[in-house]
Design an enzyme around this catalytic site. Structure first.
Site, short mmCIF file in Angstrom:
data_model
loop_
_atom_site.label_atom_id
_atom_site.label_comp_id
_atom_site.label_asym_id
_atom_site.label_seq_id
_atom_site.Cartn_x
_atom_site.Cartn_y
_atom_site.Cartn_z
N ASP A 13 -24.37 12.99 -27.23
CA ASP A 13 -24.39 13.53 -28.59
C ASP A 13 -23.46 14.71 -28.75
OD1 ASP A 13 -25.95 11.72 -29.78
OD2 ASP A 13 -27.83 12.85 -29.59
N ASP A 42 -2.98 8.60 -0.84
CA ASP A 42 -3.39 7.53 0.08
C ASP A 42 -4.84 7.16 -0.18
OD1 ASP A 42 -3.30 5.84 2.42
OD2 ASP A 42 -4.29 7.46 3.54
N HIS A 81 0.83 -1.21 0.00
CA HIS A 81 0.00 0.00 0.00
C HIS A 81 0.86 1.26 0.00
CE1 HIS A 81 -2.79 3.12 1.23
NE2 HIS A 81 -2.16 3.28 2.39
N GLU A 96 1.10 5.93 12.61
CA GLU A 96 -0.26 5.58 12.97
C GLU A 96 -0.42 4.08 13.26
OE1 GLU A 96 -3.15 6.48 10.00
OE2 GLU A 96 -4.81 6.00 11.35
N ASP A 97 0.22 3.25 12.46
CA ASP A 97 -0.08 1.82 12.51
C ASP A 97 1.01 0.96 13.14
OD1 ASP A 97 -2.44 2.39 11.28
OD2 ASP A 97 -1.75 1.90 9.26
N HIS A 121 4.16 7.04 5.48
CA HIS A 121 2.99 7.79 5.94
C HIS A 121 2.15 7.04 6.97
CE1 HIS A 121 0.41 5.64 2.96
NE2 HIS A 121 -0.55 5.94 3.79
MN MN Z 1 -2.41 4.79 4.15
#
Ligand code: MN
Length: 687
Positions: free
Chosen positions: A264, A144, A49, A77-78, A73
């Site tokens: 059209d 993201d 990702h 956070e993770d 990034h």
């Molecule tokens: Mn992300």
């Protein structure tokens, strides 16, 4: 090394030297390690990702630092990785960007029915405030979101719908404002797919059918037009304009048309080699087919807020179908597709230019927030949020500052630094000179003008609204020994004394560094002339001024209303027009579509009265669908004033729409016809 990462490096190598990629490799090692044992819903290792997000940015040509930050990034956070660790490994710059992205992710995007719009308004606002420091944050966040939208199918239907709505509400508009139309279209089409899967399938099926049917017609048109352009010696190529599924759907909804009516209309795009070629190409197109009145839009002369430039026109074909033509140069085309990213690359390596560029985009984003149409509740509530008690303005370096409502440039100057406050002689707001009493507005870019000879004045205490500024001014006045005297003057005079009636002491004129002021004067539009300021009236930025060619070579600058100048300036032919830099006058043209009702025109003029708008000429005539058209021209100091007029008239009951039809700069107050008409203007008249 993963294949996806090898691809990323390969893309970056196209634009950047190998040694610049070390930071990307380093970021990859850290991210790969930190996200080990994490997986996406798709089953992919998580690190895929972040590589894809970096790839999306690299495809726009963005630099290795942005890509490194993109790779990192999600670590804060993770994973257990912290901002402090980032700072140690990568330096403050990248750490700050990642921190910004993390903060946006932690915003509460919950989807309660109650307060839903307020929350979203709050979120965009927060996002913009975070962005104000660094646009890279928002670009990574958008990339993201784009990758998350590409892989949304792995989530449950409820979540897909929620994220898709959020994408349409927040992210697609932001991509549009940054001018990155590639991202905008893709975000919208993905969101559309998940929100209205049946409709999405139906439209894409019909588009595929129609495409086969139309291919021959389109190709013939392109070949024919390319030939005619070549004959006219316009170097250009022509392409069919792809219609995006969501935009077709939107057109059907908004204009109440059915699919074939939308389809059209053939859309083509002419891309010329040079900017000047655009107008020549327009001449060729209008020579071949009849232009439909009112459909010519010159976004070259008047770029859109997101800096989009092109000429749009619609012409009538022999078969009775209309055709939309967009004309732009290669450079404009790049900006139309890549927006801010295109600028980013041109300015490579130049920090100051990049800041300027960021600042001007941000200002335009704030303009957008301020000018969002009345039907948009989201923007309405945000506007209130912005204007309630505080305003947000920018420093020349693009930093956002918060001030209370009613704050003046003097408050701003003291907020930056006491010395800047003490020596403030005025300010330039959005490029225009304003007096120190000017009321700052959200979105203003403020640059303080100083002179080392300037010191605080007594009346400054009434000019400022912040306690901080007031305290500093008093302190300084006390040091200068002027405060005691000031307090006395303010106190009521003791009655025991007989005070002879005499005029109050003349207000001291600020001692302004004349050299600074000189730089701000334009004589007949030209900067850098040898000017002196007349002693009799001592003009300051903000005063209307005139110039007088003196016997000793040079030009003497007086206030426009100076009495002694009026007496002494015998030779009228030596009077020249002068102005302060940034005080141009625009001649704007506006078109209103109105319903018929009594007193409408009177109500419009009444609504405009407080804005001090001089309407130069106006025309009233019948329009489509029982509506009337009301066209008028007026003079305005800048784009803000024009937008204000549009907003004001839109609020008058019976006014359906108000469109700004373009503006041109005029010098002084001469009537517009006195000026040689430019090519652009001639073309407008032709339409
Ligand atoms: Mn992300």
């Amino acid at each position: 090394m993963r294949q996806a990462f090898a691809k990323l490096l390969k893309r970056l190598k196209k634009t950047y030297p190998p040694e610049a990629l070390e930071v990307v490799r380093h970021a990859y090692r850290i991210a790969d390690e930190a996200h080990r044992n994490q997986f996406r819903m798709s089953g992919d290792p998580y690190v895929i990702h972040v590589i894809e997000v970096a790839m999306i940015l690299a495809s726009l040509g963005l630099d290795p630092e942005v890509c490194a930050a993109a790779l990192l990034h999600d670590v804060v956070e993770d994973t257990d990785y912290t901002v402090d660790m980032l700072r140690k490994e990568f330096g403050a710059d990248i750490a700050r960007v990642v921190d910004g992205v993390t903060k946006i992710s932690s915003f509460n995007f919950s989807d309660d029915v109650v307060g839903h719009e307020q929350r979203q308004a709050q979120n965009i606002r927060k996002m913009l405030v975070a962005t104000a420091k660094d646009l890279r944050v928002i670009m990574i966040k958008l990339a993201d979101r784009l990758h998350n939208m590409r892989t949304l199918e792995y989530l449950d239907p409820e979540t897909r719908k929620r994220i898709s709505r959020e994408t349409l509400d927040i992210y697609a508009p932001l991509a549009h404002r940054l001018g990155i139309s590639r991202w905008k279209w893709e975000l919208e089409d993905h969101a559309f797919h998940h929100l209205k899967p049946e409709m999405y399938k139906e439209i894409s099926r019909m588009v595929a059918m129609k495409r086969r049917e139309r291919e021959a017609y389109l190709n013939a048109t392109i070949a024919f037009l390319e030939e005619r352009l070549a004959e006219a010696e316009v170097v250009a190529h022509v392409i069919g304009r792809p219609k995006h599924l969501y935009s077709i759907y939107e057109k059907m909804q908004r204009q109440g048309k059915d699919f074939s009516q939308v389809m059209d209309v053939l859309g083509i795009r002419i891309i010329t080699q040079t900017d000047a070629g655009c107008y020549n190409a327009l001449g060729v197109v209008h020579g071949l087919w009849t232009p439909i009145p009112g459909r010519l839009k010159d976004y070259i002369a008047m770029p859109k807020l997101n800096m989009y430039q092109a000429i749009h026109t619609t012409v009538m074909r022999e078969n009775g179908h209309s055709m939309e033509v967009q004309i732009r140069s290669e450079a404009m085309d790049r900006i139309a597709r890549e927006g801010i990213a295109a600028h980013w690359n041109y300015k490579e390596g130049d920090g100051d230019d990049r800041l300027d560029m960021q600042l001007s985009w941000l200002q335009k984003m704030y303009d957008w927030l301020k000018d969002a149409g009345g039907q948009d509740h989201l923007m309405d509530s945000m506007r209130q949020d912005f204007t309630a008690t505080h305003i947000y303005v920018f420093t020349p370096r693009g930093e956002l500052k918060e001030l209370p409502q009613g704050a003046t440039p003097l408050d701003f100057a003291y907020l930056i630094h006491s010395d800047i406050g003490h020596h403030c002689i005025g300010a330039r707001v959005n490029g225009r000179i304003v007096p120190i009493r000017y009321n700052l507005q959200t979105g203003d870019a403020v640059e303080i003008l100083t002179s080392k000879n300037q010191e605080p004045h007594l009346d400054w205490i009434d000019v400022v609204v912040t306690g901080r500024a007031r305290t500093r001014i008093r302190q300084r006045l006390r040091e200068l020994g002027e405060l005691a005297q000031a307090e006395e003057q303010r106190a009521p005079k003791p009655k025991t004394h007989h005070v002879s009636p005499k005029t109050p002491p003349p207000k001291t004129i600020p001692e302004v560094d004349a050299a600074t002021r000189r730089k701000l004067v334009r004589v007949q539009g030209l900067k850098g002339m040898a000017v002196q300021f007349a002693k009799c009236c001592n003009p300051m930025p903000g005063h209307a001024i005139v110039g007088y060619v003196t016997r000793a070579p040079g030009i003497s600058i007086h206030r426009a209303g100076c009495k002694s100048f009026a007496r002494s300036a015998r030779d009228r032919s030596r009077i020249v027009q002068a102005s302060w830099e940034g005080e141009g006058i625009l001649l704007a043209k506006m078109r209103l579509v109105t319903k018929s009702r009594p007193n409408l025109l009177a109500d419009i003029t009444n609504a405009l009265r407080p804005l001090n708008i001089d309407i130069l000429n106006a025309q009233f005539g019948p329009g489509e669908n029982n509506c009337n058209l009301f066209d008028f021209q007026f003079e305005a100091p800048d784009q803000h004033a024009i937008d204000r007029v549009a907003r004001t008239v839109r609020r008058v009951p019976g006014v359906v729409t108000a469109h700004h039809m373009g503006a041109e700069e005029i010098e002084g107050k001469e009537p517009p016809k006195a000026k040689a008409s430019s090519k652009i203007k001639r073309l407008k008249e032709v339409s």
